[in-house]
Design a protein around this motif. Structure first.
Motif, PDB file in Angstrom:
ATOM      1  N   ARG A  67       0.835  -1.211   0.000  1.00 17.35           N
ATOM      2  CA  ARG A  67       0.000   0.000   0.000  1.00 17.35           C
ATOM      3  C   ARG A  67       0.864   1.254   0.000  1.00 17.35           C
ATOM      4  N   SER A  68       1.966   1.195   0.785  1.00 11.57           N
ATOM      5  CA  SER A  68       2.859   2.357   0.782  1.00 11.57           C
ATOM      6  C   SER A  68       3.475   2.556  -0.592  1.00 11.57           C
TER       7      SER A  68
ATOM      8  N   ARG B  57       3.795   5.554  -5.626  1.00 10.75           N
ATOM      9  CA  ARG B  57       3.644   5.624  -7.074  1.00 10.75           C
ATOM     10  C   ARG B  57       2.606   6.675  -7.477  1.00 10.75           C
ATOM     11  N   ARG B  58       1.509   6.731  -6.704  1.00  7.82           N
ATOM     12  CA  ARG B  58       0.500   7.764  -7.013  1.00  7.82           C
ATOM     13  C   ARG B  58       1.068   9.157  -6.775  1.00  7.82           C
ATOM     14  N   ALA B  59       1.829   9.300  -5.680  1.00  4.72           N
ATOM     15  CA  ALA B  59       2.409  10.620  -5.399  1.00  4.72           C
ATOM     16  C   ALA B  59       3.403  11.015  -6.492  1.00  4.72           C
TER      17      ALA B  59
ATOM     18  N   ALA C  76       3.104  14.155  -8.975  1.00  3.28           N
ATOM     19  CA  ALA C  76       4.188  15.143  -9.067  1.00  3.28           C
ATOM     20  C   ALA C  76       4.628  15.326 -10.511  1.00  3.28           C
ATOM     21  N   ARG C  77       4.727  14.203 -11.262  1.00  2.00           N
ATOM     22  CA  ARG C  77       5.106  14.335 -12.674  1.00  2.00           C
ATOM     23  C   ARG C  77       4.056  15.113 -13.455  1.00  2.00           C
TER      24      ARG C  77
END
Length: 202
Positions: A171-172, A177-179, A183-184
């Motif tokens: 989950r982390s 990956r979502r963060a 950001a990209r």
């Protein structure tokens, strides 16, 4: 130790201490009967270890000494389970040598020897009970199964914690990956906005 156990062990051991002492001090009386057994086990002793005694008198003395020592240990409540096993072991050759009722032809004598044989069989059963008596404490089999169950529970708990940790790590990782993706995306937007700003006339 309960009083019943104390008295029972004292009574059970008395006959072995008395008869063992007689075998040690006056073995000659028992040699003729013991010779029937020693003739069979003597060659086995020689094959196992040539230094082992094979003469009937010495074996009678050794068997008697074992009965005296183990009988005293059982009577005093010390090393009771091993002592009971030793006494049971000494009772086997003693019974075979002294009371082979199946070889007696006279009916009265045969019945007499059979009674003594059954008496020794009862003593053997009592010694087996004494050898298995844990005095209320858990036996080795119970403790082994208990520790095995405890270890199995600990392993299952550890595996559960590991699975939970891996799940949390997954989950982390998804959150990271979502963060990173966000950001990209925001960086692209900012880059496009900056590029559009450079194209505007000043």
């Amino acid at each position: 130790m309960s009083p019943v156990r104390t008295v029972a062990r004292l009574f059970l051991s008395t006959i072995f201490v008395v008869s063992g002492a007689r075998s040690v001090t006056r073995p000659t009386a028992f040699v003729p009967r013991a010779q029937k057994v020693t003739e069979k086990v003597g060659p086995l002793f020689e094959k196992t270890n040539p230094s082992l005694p094979t003469d009937p008198e010495t074996l009678v003395r050794l068997n008697g000494a074992a009965q005296v020592v183990a009988g005293l240990l059982l009577a005093t409540g010390r090393l009771t389970r091993p002592a009971a096993m030793v006494l049971a072991g000494t009772l086997v050759p003693t019974t075979l040598a002294a009371h082979p009722f199946w070889t007696v032809k006279d009916p009265l004598e045969r019945r007499h020897q059979e009674t003594h044989f059954m008496k020794n069989l009862g003593l053997f059963g009592g010694l087996l009970l004494a050898a298995s008596d844990t005095q209320g404490r858990p036996g080795l089999a119970w403790r082994a199964s208990h520790y095995a169950g405890h270890s199995r529970h600990a392993l299952e708990h550890g595996r559960h914690n590991l699975d939970h940790g891996l799940h949390q790590l997954g989950r982390s990782g998804q959150s990271l990956r979502r963060a990173a993706k966000t950001a990209r995306r925001e960086a692209k937007i900012a880059y496009r906005a900056a590029a559009a700003g450079r194209k505007l006339p000043s």
